[in-house]
Design a protein around this motif. Structure first.
Motif, PDB file in Angstrom:
ATOM      1  N   ARG A 111      -0.526  -3.417   4.022  1.00 54.88           N
ATOM      2  CA  ARG A 111      -1.752  -2.740   3.596  1.00 54.88           C
ATOM      3  C   ARG A 111      -2.554  -2.264   4.809  1.00 54.88           C
ATOM      4  NH1 ARG A 111      -3.692  -6.539   0.710  1.00 54.88           N
ATOM      5  NH2 ARG A 111      -2.678  -5.865  -1.208  1.00 54.88           N
ATOM      6  N   GLN A 112      -2.481  -2.998   5.899  1.00 53.28           N
ATOM      7  CA  GLN A 112      -3.282  -2.664   7.068  1.00 53.28           C
ATOM      8  C   GLN A 112      -2.496  -1.880   8.119  1.00 53.28           C
ATOM      9  OE1 GLN A 112      -5.732  -5.826   8.688  1.00 53.28           O
ATOM     10  NE2 GLN A 112      -5.635  -6.962   6.783  1.00 53.28           N
ATOM     11  N   ALA A 113      -1.208  -1.658   7.888  1.00 51.56           N
ATOM     12  CA  ALA A 113      -0.378  -0.985   8.887  1.00 51.56           C
ATOM     13  C   ALA A 113      -0.889   0.422   9.156  1.00 51.56           C
ATOM     14  CB  ALA A 113       1.069  -0.952   8.426  1.00 51.56           C
ATOM     15  N   GLU A 114      -0.894   0.812  10.410  1.00 52.79           N
ATOM     16  CA  GLU A 114      -1.463   2.092  10.804  1.00 52.79           C
ATOM     17  C   GLU A 114      -0.502   3.257  10.618  1.00 52.79           C
ATOM     18  OE1 GLU A 114      -2.962   1.845  14.744  1.00 52.79           O
ATOM     19  OE2 GLU A 114      -4.481   0.351  14.257  1.00 52.79           O
ATOM     20  N   ASP A 115       0.807   3.030  10.759  1.00 55.06           N
ATOM     21  CA  ASP A 115       1.778   4.101  10.642  1.00 55.06           C
ATOM     22  C   ASP A 115       3.146   3.476  10.374  1.00 55.06           C
ATOM     23  OD1 ASP A 115       2.652   3.061  13.055  1.00 55.06           O
ATOM     24  OD2 ASP A 115       2.402   4.899  14.191  1.00 55.06           O
ATOM     25  N   PRO A 116       4.204   4.285  10.231  1.00 56.46           N
ATOM     26  CA  PRO A 116       5.525   3.722   9.927  1.00 56.46           C
ATOM     27  C   PRO A 116       6.009   2.690  10.937  1.00 56.46           C
ATOM     28  CG  PRO A 116       5.528   6.071   9.484  1.00 56.46           C
ATOM     29  CD  PRO A 116       4.218   5.769  10.144  1.00 56.46           C
ATOM     30  N   TRP A 117       5.712   2.886  12.222  1.00 56.25           N
ATOM     31  CA  TRP A 117       6.135   1.904  13.211  1.00 56.25           C
ATOM     32  C   TRP A 117       5.401   0.580  13.022  1.00 56.25           C
ATOM     33  CZ3 TRP A 117      10.408   1.923  15.819  1.00 56.25           C
ATOM     34  CH2 TRP A 117      11.026   3.126  16.162  1.00 56.25           C
ATOM     35  N   ALA A 118       4.127   0.658  12.670  1.00 55.94           N
ATOM     36  CA  ALA A 118       3.372  -0.577  12.421  1.00 55.94           C
ATOM     37  C   ALA A 118       3.901  -1.295  11.187  1.00 55.94           C
ATOM     38  CB  ALA A 118       1.884  -0.253  12.257  1.00 55.94           C
ATOM     39  N   ARG A 119       4.326  -0.532  10.173  1.00 63.73           N
ATOM     40  CA  ARG A 119       4.905  -1.170   8.997  1.00 63.73           C
ATOM     41  C   ARG A 119       6.215  -1.853   9.353  1.00 63.73           C
ATOM     42  NH1 ARG A 119       2.674   3.421   6.657  1.00 63.73           N
ATOM     43  NH2 ARG A 119       4.616   4.627   6.641  1.00 63.73           N
TER      44      ARG A 119
ATOM     45  N   SER B 239      -1.592   8.138  15.598  1.00 62.82           N
ATOM     46  CA  SER B 239      -1.219   8.640  14.280  1.00 62.82           C
ATOM     47  C   SER B 239      -2.271   8.224  13.278  1.00 62.82           C
ATOM     48  CB  SER B 239       0.144   8.087  13.858  1.00 62.82           C
ATOM     49  OG  SER B 239       0.076   6.698  13.721  1.00 62.82           O
ATOM     50  N   ALA B 240      -2.173   8.826  12.128  1.00 60.62           N
ATOM     51  CA  ALA B 240      -3.098   8.467  11.050  1.00 60.62           C
ATOM     52  C   ALA B 240      -2.832   7.050  10.619  1.00 60.62           C
ATOM     53  CB  ALA B 240      -2.911   9.424   9.869  1.00 60.62           C
ATOM     54  N   VAL B 241      -3.874   6.376  10.204  1.00 62.56           N
ATOM     55  CA  VAL B 241      -3.772   5.002   9.748  1.00 62.56           C
ATOM     56  C   VAL B 241      -3.710   5.015   8.235  1.00 62.56           C
ATOM     57  CG1 VAL B 241      -4.888   2.765   9.758  1.00 62.56           C
ATOM     58  CG2 VAL B 241      -5.104   4.253  11.721  1.00 62.56           C
ATOM     59  N   ARG B 242      -2.790   4.177   7.714  1.00 63.10           N
ATOM     60  CA  ARG B 242      -2.620   4.152   6.270  1.00 63.10           C
ATOM     61  C   ARG B 242      -3.260   2.907   5.695  1.00 63.10           C
ATOM     62  NH1 ARG B 242       0.936   7.636   4.257  1.00 63.10           N
ATOM     63  NH2 ARG B 242       1.290   6.341   2.439  1.00 63.10           N
ATOM     64  N   SER B 243      -3.735   3.051   4.517  1.00 72.29           N
ATOM     65  CA  SER B 243      -4.276   1.900   3.801  1.00 72.29           C
ATOM     66  C   SER B 243      -4.018   2.071   2.326  1.00 72.29           C
ATOM     67  CB  SER B 243      -5.782   1.750   4.038  1.00 72.29           C
ATOM     68  OG  SER B 243      -6.462   2.813   3.438  1.00 72.29           O
TER      69      SER B 243
ATOM     70  N   PRO C 170       0.803  -1.221   0.000  1.00 73.26           N
ATOM     71  CA  PRO C 170       0.000   0.000   0.000  1.00 73.26           C
ATOM     72  C   PRO C 170       0.830   1.263   0.000  1.00 73.26           C
ATOM     73  CG  PRO C 170       0.083  -0.916   2.188  1.00 73.26           C
ATOM     74  CD  PRO C 170       0.782  -1.890   1.288  1.00 73.26           C
ATOM     75  N   VAL C 171       0.408   2.234  -0.776  1.00 71.80           N
ATOM     76  CA  VAL C 171       1.032   3.544  -0.758  1.00 71.80           C
ATOM     77  C   VAL C 171      -0.051   4.623  -0.784  1.00 71.80           C
ATOM     78  CG1 VAL C 171       3.167   2.820  -1.857  1.00 71.80           C
ATOM     79  CG2 VAL C 171       1.224   3.468  -3.277  1.00 71.80           C
ATOM     80  N   GLY C 172      -1.258   4.248  -0.427  1.00 73.48           N
ATOM     81  CA  GLY C 172      -2.397   5.143  -0.569  1.00 73.48           C
ATOM     82  C   GLY C 172      -2.576   6.086   0.600  1.00 73.48           C
TER      83      GLY C 172
END
Length: 329
Positions: free
Chosen positions: A184-192, A295-299, A15-17
């Motif tokens: 894809r489901q990671a919430e932020d850079p630390w989650a990734r 933090s913002a969650v990324r998807s 994910p990069v969205g």
């Protein structure tokens, strides 16, 4: 066995969205959303992983949820619910062989060589690993004329030699695909970073992430794994082996990307750690509590129905996405 024997590697969608929105208005738990969409919980979870169903973060800490608008969007798609069920339908070796019109032995050889990649696995009552594959991907494999030599005739001698040496790319291909799901489901850079670290042995992680507070935070964010028996049980040990990178080149790529993702996470914000001790009103010293990070969650954009490819990459790939997409000799 050396990782140089790998013939193919699965392409995973990373994910990069835009950031995943926080919950606004009416939203449903995963179980409730699955019932409303007429899916079994396993089908629902796979649909989420594949990007067929978009989720939102729950500010209350209750995990991911599904908005009413998303339920309406999915249920209004053409052919619902049969089309959605078919997208996430998984088959085992016997049914997969039937879809390809080959023997189960040939299907297993194809899977071990990385020609078809598993999307899930479980351990049966005998602690044997049962691999599951997307039926849609198998049909697409059969429809590709370039794959015809794999379906009839003898397996090429060079590939037979690799199989005789014990080559089995199913665990590696599952890990590559699973990592795409995690990112894809990671919430932020630390989650990734925690997603990448989850596929490495703790010793490997400790060599890359020297700070004990950062390692503790990565462990705290470590993605939950499906239960495979009691902790430290034989079944759990088998599952843990599948979930841990084993090929030298695979480990090298993950180490490199863990180093990169942790550096990005540090720039985003530092990992929480105890603050300086300050005197309490009564004179006693107390350490400051760990700061709760928000933090913002990324998807990513939905990747539903976009199967993994076993294509060629003319240049040496770079970074995690490159590792997931590359084809090695």
């Amino acid at each position: 066995m050396s990782g140089n024997t790998v013939t193919h590697s699965v392409t995973a969608i990373v994910p990069v969205g835009p950031a995943r929105p926080r919950v606004r208005g009416i939203s449903l738990s995963g179980s409730r959303a699955a019932r409303e969409l007429g899916l079994k919980r396993g089908e629902f979870d796979l649909a989420v992983h594949m990007g067929c169903i978009r989720t939102v973060a729950d500010d209350g800490g209750g995990g991911l949820r599904v908005t009413r608008a998303e339920i309406d969007r999915v249920s209004s798609e053409s052919g619902f619910p049969e089309t959605l069920r078919e997208r996430v339908r998984v088959v085992g070796t016997s049914d997969g062989a039937a879809l390809l019109d080959v023997t189960t032995a040939r299907f297993t050889r194809l899977a071990r060589l990385g020609q078809v990649a598993p999307v899930k696995f479980y351990l049966n009552r005998y602690r044997a690993v049962v691999w599951l594959y997307l039926a849609e991907e198998i049909r697409q494999f059969a429809a590709d004329e370039e794959n015809a030599p794999f379906l009839t005739g003898r397996t090429p001698e060079c590939l037979r030699d690799q199989l005789d040496e014990g080559l089995d790319l199913r665990p590696r291909n599952w890990r590559g695909r699973h990592l795409g799901f995690l990112l894809r489901q990671a919430e932020d850079p630390w989650a990734r970073a925690a997603g990448v670290a989850s596929l490495l042995d703790p010793v490997e992680v400790a060599e890359i992430v020297r700070d004990p507070y950062e390692r503790a935070y990565l462990n705290r964010l470590r993605p939950a794994q499906s239960a495979h028996g009691a902790p430290d049980s034989p079944a759990a040990q088998v599952a843990a082996k599948i979930m841990t990178a084993e090929y030298p080149d695979e480990i090298d790529w993950l180490r490199s990307d863990l180093r990169q993702t942790v550096a990005e996470a540090r720039e985003h914000r530092p990992a929480p750690r105890p603050g300086p001790k300050t005197p309490s009103p009564g004179g006693a010293q107390h350490g400051a509590p760990l700061v709760r990070a928000t933090s913002a969650v990324r998807s990513g954009e939905p990747a539903c129905g976009a199967p993994s490819h076993l294509g060629e990459d003319p240049e040496k790939p770079r970074g995690l996405l490159g590792w997931l997409r590359r084809r090695t000799p």
